[in-house]
Write an enzyme that holds these catalytic residues in place. Sequence first.
Site, mmCIF file in Angstrom:
data_model
loop_
_atom_site.group_PDB
_atom_site.id
_atom_site.type_symbol
_atom_site.label_atom_id
_atom_site.label_comp_id
_atom_site.label_asym_id
_atom_site.label_seq_id
_atom_site.Cartn_x
_atom_site.Cartn_y
_atom_site.Cartn_z
ATOM 1 N N ASP A 1 19.166 -11.812 -20.982
ATOM 2 C CA ASP A 1 18.229 -12.804 -21.492
ATOM 3 C C ASP A 1 18.378 -12.962 -23.001
ATOM 4 O O ASP A 1 18.002 -12.073 -23.772
ATOM 5 C CB ASP A 1 16.794 -12.388 -21.145
ATOM 6 N N ASP B 1 18.514 -20.495 -24.086
ATOM 7 C CA ASP B 1 17.889 -19.357 -23.413
ATOM 8 C C ASP B 1 18.624 -19.066 -22.113
ATOM 9 O O ASP B 1 18.466 -19.785 -21.129
ATOM 10 C CB ASP B 1 16.416 -19.667 -23.143
#
Length: 444
Positions: free
Chosen positions: A84, A298
Amino acid sequence: MRPKTTCTNHIVLTPCFSLAILLILRTSLTRCEAKTLTLPLKSQVIPSGYLPRPPNKLRFNHNVSLTISITVGTPPQNVSMVIDTGSELSWLHCNNDTNANRVMPDPFFNPNASSTYSPIPCSSSTCTIRTRDFPIPASCDSNNLCHATLSYADASSSEGNLASDTLRFGSFVNRGVIFGCMNSFYTTNSESDSNTTGLMGMNLGSLSLVSQLKTPKFSYCISGSDFSGILLLGESNFSWGGSLNYTSLVQISTPLPYFDRSAYTVQFKGIKVSDKLLNISDNLFVPDHTGAGQTMFDLGTQFTFLLGPVYNALRDEFLNQTNGTLRVLDDPNFAFQIAMDLCYRVPMNRSELPELPSVSLVFEGAEMRVSGDQLLYRVPGLVRGNDSVYCFTFGNSDLLGVEAFIIGHHQQQNMWMEFDLVKQRVGLAHAQCDLVGQKLLGLG
């Protein structure tokens, strides 16, 4: 701690029906040697409530994430972690089994079974200074250990202590890596039996993995066909073909309520549909005085979400250009993933989608072109009559209560993405990621 050296190890991985990872890491070896290891990075559907993250993170019922399998502790325990780039703190599901000889199976890590596990005291600078960008400030527990809390806006939460231990990528050993050892969970959803042990934070925060390892650069390339591909940590001293266009990272030193200073933020300039530049005011792409309106890449989010006025302009133009080509799902009460409300009915006996207009995201100095099957996503298990339901892979972030533009990993498929942390820029280039992977894997 990242040793100082000029030698480079190549850790090469095979696809294994998953996203492979190639790690380029500098080591303290006195003699340079090439090592070949296999470390599969898989795609996985993560249940709702399983990955508690800050309230500004997007939240869905299911999210396809990219995971890596590594080992933590001494002796090594196998863990699986979601990659992430939108989060700072790496964390593991911990089970504090008092039997130090019992190594927990996935999805748990047993700190008592690791001789190198070390909790972080709350008086340390790690706890008092390096956690300053946490959405919820770190605190001191009853044992004077640094306590961290991660939560969602819907009250799902995770709590535990900061600690350090040894992480291994194959044979590459990283000692003293700081992470959250989470042992208290609350979720509003009972479906939380994922096999994922935790999350690997890779944003710009001081406690992210790339910051702790002092990685100067990392890159990845995700195939749009079978999720095979590569991730590189460190310099890539070879040419894979093509050239990168760079866009600078945007930084704001002053804390603002809606601006994530640790995110990979870039300047959004506009959107094209089939090379038609949409008439959208420049002001809508610039963060306001509260920080609302930043644009970030992201890897921990699947799709792309745009602020309402920009999304509506894109939606209207895409709808206009697909009029007569696709049959719109006429259901005003349906929205996939809460915010993706432009959906179509496609006959189940149709072998492929019709030709679609491309969508290009224009940044300062670079452009990301999304085309073909990347533009529509089949909603799993949803059928209307004899039709499958496909939804536009861009959504309205206003419906999620998120004041930002989020560029997810679905739109980044078949793009070479390079994050240069030294020169503070992101490089983009269109690529056949499956072919790039084969070429780089041949370097082993």
